[in-house]
Design a protein around this motif. Structure first.
Motif, short mmCIF file in Angstrom:
data_model
loop_
_atom_site.label_atom_id
_atom_site.label_comp_id
_atom_site.label_asym_id
_atom_site.label_seq_id
_atom_site.Cartn_x
_atom_site.Cartn_y
_atom_site.Cartn_z
N MET A 141 -35.92 50.34 27.07
CA MET A 141 -35.05 50.62 28.21
C MET A 141 -33.73 49.84 28.10
O MET A 141 -32.65 50.44 28.30
CB MET A 141 -35.77 50.23 29.51
CG MET A 141 -34.98 50.57 30.72
SD MET A 141 -34.67 52.33 30.73
CE MET A 141 -34.81 52.66 32.40
N ILE A 142 -33.81 48.57 27.75
CA ILE A 142 -32.57 47.78 27.67
C ILE A 142 -31.72 48.24 26.48
O ILE A 142 -30.49 48.25 26.57
CB ILE A 142 -32.85 46.26 27.65
CG1 ILE A 142 -31.59 45.48 28.08
CG2 ILE A 142 -33.33 45.79 26.32
CD1 ILE A 142 -31.13 45.74 29.48
N SER A 143 -32.36 48.68 25.40
CA SER A 143 -31.59 49.21 24.26
C SER A 143 -30.86 50.48 24.65
O SER A 143 -29.70 50.68 24.27
CB SER A 143 -32.52 49.48 23.07
OG SER A 143 -33.02 48.28 22.56
N ALA A 144 -31.52 51.35 25.40
CA ALA A 144 -30.89 52.59 25.85
C ALA A 144 -29.72 52.27 26.79
O ALA A 144 -28.65 52.89 26.69
CB ALA A 144 -31.90 53.48 26.54
N LEU B 166 -22.46 44.99 31.41
CA LEU B 166 -22.71 44.94 29.97
C LEU B 166 -23.17 43.53 29.57
O LEU B 166 -24.11 43.39 28.76
CB LEU B 166 -21.47 45.35 29.18
CG LEU B 166 -21.59 45.36 27.66
CD1 LEU B 166 -22.69 46.31 27.21
CD2 LEU B 166 -20.26 45.73 27.02
N ALA B 167 -22.55 42.52 30.12
CA ALA B 167 -22.94 41.14 29.81
C ALA B 167 -24.39 40.87 30.25
O ALA B 167 -25.15 40.22 29.52
CB ALA B 167 -21.99 40.15 30.49
N GLU B 168 -24.75 41.38 31.43
CA GLU B 168 -26.13 41.21 31.91
C GLU B 168 -27.11 41.94 31.00
O GLU B 168 -28.17 41.41 30.64
CB GLU B 168 -26.25 41.73 33.35
CG GLU B 168 -27.66 41.80 33.89
CD GLU B 168 -28.33 40.45 34.13
OE1 GLU B 168 -29.43 40.43 34.71
OE2 GLU B 168 -27.79 39.39 33.74
N ALA B 169 -26.77 43.15 30.56
CA ALA B 169 -27.64 43.92 29.66
C ALA B 169 -27.81 43.18 28.33
O ALA B 169 -28.92 43.12 27.79
CB ALA B 169 -27.07 45.31 29.43
N LEU C 23 -35.24 39.31 25.69
CA LEU C 23 -36.39 40.13 25.27
C LEU C 23 -36.64 40.01 23.77
O LEU C 23 -37.78 40.05 23.32
CB LEU C 23 -36.16 41.60 25.64
CG LEU C 23 -36.41 41.97 27.09
CD1 LEU C 23 -35.96 43.40 27.36
CD2 LEU C 23 -37.87 41.79 27.46
N SER C 24 -35.59 39.84 23.00
CA SER C 24 -35.76 39.73 21.55
C SER C 24 -36.41 38.39 21.15
O SER C 24 -36.93 38.26 20.06
CB SER C 24 -34.43 39.90 20.83
OG SER C 24 -33.58 38.80 21.07
N ASN C 25 -36.37 37.43 22.04
CA ASN C 25 -36.96 36.13 21.76
C ASN C 25 -38.41 36.00 22.21
O ASN C 25 -39.02 34.95 22.03
CB ASN C 25 -36.13 35.01 22.41
CG ASN C 25 -34.80 34.84 21.72
OD1 ASN C 25 -34.68 34.98 20.52
ND2 ASN C 25 -33.77 34.55 22.50
N ILE C 26 -38.96 37.04 22.76
CA ILE C 26 -40.34 36.99 23.23
C ILE C 26 -41.29 37.14 22.05
O ILE C 26 -41.13 38.03 21.22
CB ILE C 26 -40.63 38.11 24.26
CG1 ILE C 26 -39.85 37.82 25.54
CG2 ILE C 26 -42.12 38.21 24.55
CD1 ILE C 26 -39.96 38.93 26.56
N ARG C 27 -42.24 36.24 21.99
CA ARG C 27 -43.29 36.31 20.99
C ARG C 27 -44.59 36.63 21.69
O ARG C 27 -44.91 36.08 22.74
CB ARG C 27 -43.45 34.98 20.27
CG ARG C 27 -42.31 34.64 19.38
CD ARG C 27 -42.61 33.36 18.65
NE ARG C 27 -41.57 33.07 17.71
CZ ARG C 27 -41.30 31.87 17.26
NH1 ARG C 27 -42.02 30.85 17.67
NH2 ARG C 27 -40.35 31.68 16.39
N CYS D 10 -30.39 48.81 36.49
CA CYS D 10 -30.46 50.28 36.61
C CYS D 10 -29.92 50.72 37.97
O CYS D 10 -29.17 51.70 38.06
CB CYS D 10 -31.90 50.76 36.45
SG CYS D 10 -32.49 50.65 34.75
N THR D 11 -30.28 50.00 39.02
CA THR D 11 -29.80 50.32 40.36
C THR D 11 -28.27 50.16 40.42
O THR D 11 -27.58 51.00 41.01
CB THR D 11 -30.47 49.42 41.41
OG1 THR D 11 -31.89 49.61 41.33
CG2 THR D 11 -29.99 49.72 42.81
#
Length: 195
Positions: A71-74, A92-95, A102-106, A184-185
């Motif tokens: 979702m965040i990539s889209a 855009l900065a928030e996204a 999210l990329s740092n989640i293991r 999204c909102t």
């Protein structure tokens, strides 16, 4: 006193030789069957544990993280392509911030600890304190996978080059989910559900 015939005794009765041979073969089959039974039991328990962990932990967590990352990539693609109104650029900065986190989640950070497996591992290592647990092959493979995840995370859009300051938890994942829904909102995707 009756003595047992030796299979090497030239004067041994033929029945004695057959009985000795039968005993040896029977013992080998019993030992082999015992080993195979133990192996089958271990494999069965291992498969059962894997199936349970996969269905009850791995799939639900992986699915949720996958949906959030997708979702965040889209959203990043739509925002970066100029297809959506970004206002002052804060959207855009928030996204990008959410994508980076999210990329740092293991998986190992957010999955619940398996105390039974840890206790079992400690038993086999003969250790009483998990701080003293030696790195085994499985742990080494896990660390290699985490390094690959780190490299992939640094390559993704908006990801920082540095490692995360702290390990993220499932609570952090829920906060990121809330931030995605808020984003999204803000851009007019009010009917989006991440469940």
């Amino acid at each position: 006193m009756a003595c047992m015939d030796s299979p090497w005794d030239e004067d041994a009765a033929p029945d004695g030789h057959r009985n000795a041979e039968w005993s040896r073969i029977s013992e080998e089959f019993t030992t082999s069957g015992y080993r195979e039974g133990i192996t089958a039991g271990k494999e069965s328990a291992l498969q059962e544990g894997f199936d349970s962990g996969f269905a009850n932990v791995g799939v639900p967590i992986g699915r949720e993280i996958g949906i959030l990352r997708g979702m965040i990539s889209a959203l990043l693609a739509a925002l970066s392509g100029g297809n959506l109104d970004q206002g002052d650029g804060s959207v855009l900065a928030e996204a990008r911030s959410i994508s980076s986190q999210l990329s740092n989640i293991r998986f190992s950070d957010i999955a619940p600890r398996d105390f039974e497996a840890e206790a079992h591992a400690l038993e086999h290592l003969g250790e009483e304190d998990d701080d003293e647990m030696e790195e085994n092959e499985e742990l080494g493979e896990k660390r290699k996978m985490e390094k690959l995840e780190d490299m992939l995370g640094r390559m993704s859009a908006g990801a920082s080059a540095a490692a995360p300051a702290k390990q993220l938890t499932m609570e952090d994942v829920q906060k990121l989910k809330t931030r995605i829904l808020s984003l999204c909102t803000a851009i007019g995707f009010n009917s989006i559900s991440l469940n």
